[in-house]
Design a protein around this motif. Structure first.
Motif, PDB file in Angstrom:
ATOM      1  N   ARG A 154       0.836  -1.211   0.000  1.00 21.59           N
ATOM      2  CA  ARG A 154       0.000   0.000   0.000  1.00 21.59           C
ATOM      3  C   ARG A 154       0.866   1.255   0.000  1.00 21.59           C
ATOM      4  O   ARG A 154       0.525   2.257  -0.629  1.00 21.59           O
ATOM      5  CB  ARG A 154      -0.929   0.004   1.216  1.00 21.59           C
ATOM      6  N   GLU A 155       1.995   1.193   0.695  1.00 20.23           N
ATOM      7  CA  GLU A 155       2.876   2.360   0.781  1.00 20.23           C
ATOM      8  C   GLU A 155       3.833   2.466  -0.404  1.00 20.23           C
ATOM      9  O   GLU A 155       4.562   3.454  -0.523  1.00 20.23           O
ATOM     10  CB  GLU A 155       3.679   2.297   2.088  1.00 20.23           C
ATOM     11  N   LYS A 156       3.827   1.439  -1.276  1.00 19.54           N
ATOM     12  CA  LYS A 156       4.665   1.422  -2.479  1.00 19.54           C
ATOM     13  C   LYS A 156       6.143   1.658  -2.147  1.00 19.54           C
ATOM     14  O   LYS A 156       6.794   2.566  -2.671  1.00 19.54           O
ATOM     15  CB  LYS A 156       4.174   2.460  -3.498  1.00 19.54           C
ATOM     16  N   ILE A 157       6.655   0.837  -1.245  1.00 16.80           N
ATOM     17  CA  ILE A 157       8.055   0.949  -0.849  1.00 16.80           C
ATOM     18  C   ILE A 157       8.803  -0.326  -1.247  1.00 16.80           C
ATOM     19  O   ILE A 157       8.211  -1.385  -1.458  1.00 16.80           O
ATOM     20  CB  ILE A 157       8.215   1.197   0.668  1.00 16.80           C
ATOM     21  N   GLY A 158      10.134  -0.203  -1.350  1.00 17.65           N
ATOM     22  CA  GLY A 158      10.947  -1.351  -1.714  1.00 17.65           C
ATOM     23  C   GLY A 158      10.574  -1.872  -3.094  1.00 17.65           C
ATOM     24  O   GLY A 158      10.475  -1.105  -4.060  1.00 17.65           O
ATOM     25  N   LEU A 159      10.358  -3.148  -3.203  1.00 13.87           N
ATOM     26  CA  LEU A 159       9.978  -3.758  -4.475  1.00 13.87           C
ATOM     27  C   LEU A 159       8.684  -3.180  -5.023  1.00 13.87           C
ATOM     28  O   LEU A 159       8.487  -3.082  -6.240  1.00 13.87           O
ATOM     29  CB  LEU A 159       9.809  -5.277  -4.296  1.00 13.87           C
ATOM     30  N   TRP A 160       7.806  -2.798  -4.113  1.00  9.66           N
ATOM     31  CA  TRP A 160       6.471  -2.337  -4.499  1.00  9.66           C
ATOM     32  C   TRP A 160       6.487  -0.931  -5.074  1.00  9.66           C
ATOM     33  O   TRP A 160       5.441  -0.432  -5.523  1.00  9.66           O
ATOM     34  CB  TRP A 160       5.535  -2.418  -3.299  1.00  9.66           C
ATOM     35  N   ALA A 161       7.648  -0.287  -5.097  1.00 12.96           N
ATOM     36  CA  ALA A 161       7.742   1.052  -5.688  1.00 12.96           C
ATOM     37  C   ALA A 161       7.665   1.001  -7.210  1.00 12.96           C
ATOM     38  O   ALA A 161       7.469   2.025  -7.860  1.00 12.96           O
ATOM     39  CB  ALA A 161       9.050   1.721  -5.255  1.00 12.96           C
ATOM     40  N   GLY A 162       7.838  -0.175  -7.778  1.00 12.98           N
ATOM     41  CA  GLY A 162       7.789  -0.302  -9.233  1.00 12.98           C
ATOM     42  C   GLY A 162       7.255  -1.657  -9.631  1.00 12.98           C
ATOM     43  O   GLY A 162       6.428  -2.248  -8.930  1.00 12.98           O
ATOM     44  N   ALA A 163       7.735  -2.168 -10.754  1.00 16.93           N
ATOM     45  CA  ALA A 163       7.304  -3.470 -11.265  1.00 16.93           C
ATOM     46  C   ALA A 163       8.403  -4.496 -11.033  1.00 16.93           C
ATOM     47  O   ALA A 163       9.588  -4.202 -11.228  1.00 16.93           O
ATOM     48  CB  ALA A 163       6.983  -3.364 -12.757  1.00 16.93           C
ATOM     49  N   PHE A 164       8.022  -5.698 -10.605  1.00 16.39           N
ATOM     50  CA  PHE A 164       9.014  -6.741 -10.359  1.00 16.39           C
ATOM     51  C   PHE A 164       8.375  -8.110 -10.538  1.00 16.39           C
ATOM     52  O   PHE A 164       7.163  -8.271 -10.436  1.00 16.39           O
ATOM     53  CB  PHE A 164       9.604  -6.616  -8.947  1.00 16.39           C
ATOM     54  N   ASP A 165       9.224  -9.073 -10.837  1.00 16.89           N
ATOM     55  CA  ASP A 165       8.784 -10.465 -10.888  1.00 16.89           C
ATOM     56  C   ASP A 165       8.898 -11.063  -9.497  1.00 16.89           C
ATOM     57  O   ASP A 165       9.850 -10.776  -8.761  1.00 16.89           O
ATOM     58  CB  ASP A 165       9.672 -11.284 -11.834  1.00 16.89           C
ATOM     59  N   MET A 166       7.939 -11.894  -9.129  1.00 17.02           N
ATOM     60  CA  MET A 166       8.072 -12.627  -7.880  1.00 17.02           C
ATOM     61  C   MET A 166       9.365 -13.442  -7.945  1.00 17.02           C
ATOM     62  O   MET A 166       9.694 -14.024  -8.988  1.00 17.02           O
ATOM     63  CB  MET A 166       6.875 -13.554  -7.660  1.00 17.02           C
ATOM     64  N   PRO A 167      10.121 -13.473  -6.853  1.00 24.00           N
ATOM     65  CA  PRO A 167      11.400 -14.199  -6.877  1.00 24.00           C
ATOM     66  C   PRO A 167      11.278 -15.631  -7.387  1.00 24.00           C
ATOM     67  O   PRO A 167      12.143 -16.104  -8.123  1.00 24.00           O
ATOM     68  CB  PRO A 167      11.850 -14.148  -5.410  1.00 24.00           C
ATOM     69  N   SER A 168      10.198 -16.313  -7.016  1.00 23.08           N
ATOM     70  CA  SER A 168      10.017 -17.693  -7.471  1.00 23.08           C
ATOM     71  C   SER A 168       9.846 -17.749  -8.988  1.00 23.08           C
ATOM     72  O   SER A 168      10.345 -18.676  -9.640  1.00 23.08           O
ATOM     73  CB  SER A 168       8.816 -18.332  -6.780  1.00 23.08           C
ATOM     74  N   ASP A 169       9.143 -16.761  -9.562  1.00 28.70           N
ATOM     75  CA  ASP A 169       8.978 -16.718 -11.015  1.00 28.70           C
ATOM     76  C   ASP A 169      10.319 -16.422 -11.706  1.00 28.70           C
ATOM     77  O   ASP A 169      10.630 -16.994 -12.746  1.00 28.70           O
ATOM     78  CB  ASP A 169       7.951 -15.649 -11.406  1.00 28.70           C
ATOM     79  N   TRP A 170      11.087 -15.507 -11.120  1.00 28.23           N
ATOM     80  CA  TRP A 170      12.395 -15.161 -11.690  1.00 28.23           C
ATOM     81  C   TRP A 170      13.315 -16.386 -11.679  1.00 28.23           C
ATOM     82  O   TRP A 170      14.017 -16.649 -12.647  1.00 28.23           O
ATOM     83  CB  TRP A 170      13.001 -14.017 -10.900  1.00 28.23           C
ATOM     84  N   ARG A 171      13.311 -17.126 -10.578  1.00 30.79           N
ATOM     85  CA  ARG A 171      14.156 -18.315 -10.483  1.00 30.79           C
ATOM     86  C   ARG A 171      13.746 -19.372 -11.510  1.00 30.79           C
ATOM     87  O   ARG A 171      14.579 -20.079 -12.065  1.00 30.79           O
ATOM     88  CB  ARG A 171      14.089 -18.911  -9.067  1.00 30.79           C
TER      89      ARG A 171
END
Length: 206
Positions: free
Chosen positions: A154-171
């Motif tokens: 909700r606060e859009k901090i860290g990873l949530w500040a932008g777009a990212f793949d879930m680590p499991s999907d990236w792996r």
């Protein structure tokens, strides 16, 4: 007479059912207590100087520790903030390194993943490191810490500040340690036996 006999039979039946139910309740209580005692007796505590491997993996006193209940981006993983690529995997590792400098780090756990890493909850001083990683947005909840993740999102901090793949999907695409859950029961018993007999703390391949 028949009515009284029937009433006595009903009372005996009710009493029998009550004691049967009581027996079941007591059996569950004994099993739960035994499980709690076993879990506590098998708890492994590690404390000492910390080396951060990545955003959710530490090494303390030769023991590789996987922070339980969370999943952080891999070191080589990148994210995008307003179209700009960011090294979010490295940033997650740096944030974990900062957390572990706040005080003496102590980790406790009684399960291992398939790679032999201790799945543990770690604290630095009074800071719950697992929770803090998710709350700061540098790790996602993996079975625990859903409340912290909701706040970070909700606060859009860290990873949530932008777009990212879930680590499991990236792996799954790039290849890495994909199974971060507990090992099978047989493997857990095997690991505990080895740990108890030989204090085996061998390293797995990165």
């Amino acid at each position: 007479m028949r009515l009284r006999a029937r009433e006595r039979g009903m009372r005996r039946s009710s009493v029998r059912r009550f004691f049967e139910l009581l027996g079941v309740v007591l059996l569950f209580a004994v099993v739960a207590l035994a499980a709690a005692i076993l879990d506590e007796s098998s708890m492994h505590t590690v404390a000492g100087q910390v080396r951060v491997i990545d955003g959710d993996t530490l090494r303390i006193a030769g023991e590789r520790i996987r922070l339980a209940g969370i999943d952080a981006p891999e070191t080589g993983q990148t994210c995008r903030i307003e179209g700009v690529v960011s090294a979010c995997g490295q940033e997650a590792g740096l944030y974990l390194a900062a957390l572990t400098r706040e005080g003496k780090v102590t980790c406790r756990g009684n399960e291992r993943d398939r790679y032999g890493r201790l799945l543990a909850r770690c604290v630095a001083g009074e800071t719950d490191i697992n929770s803090a990683m998710v709350r700061a947005g540098w790790a996602v909840a993996y079975g625990d810490y859903a409340g912290e993740q909701n706040l970070a999102s909700r606060e859009k901090i860290g990873l949530w500040a932008g777009a990212f793949d879930m680590p499991s999907d990236w792996r799954a695409v790039h290849g890495a340690m994909a199974d971060i859950g507990p090992a099978s029961l047989a493997m857990r018993l095997y690991n505990r036996l080895l740990s108890g007999l030989f204090d085996n703390r061998g390293e797995e391949t990165e």
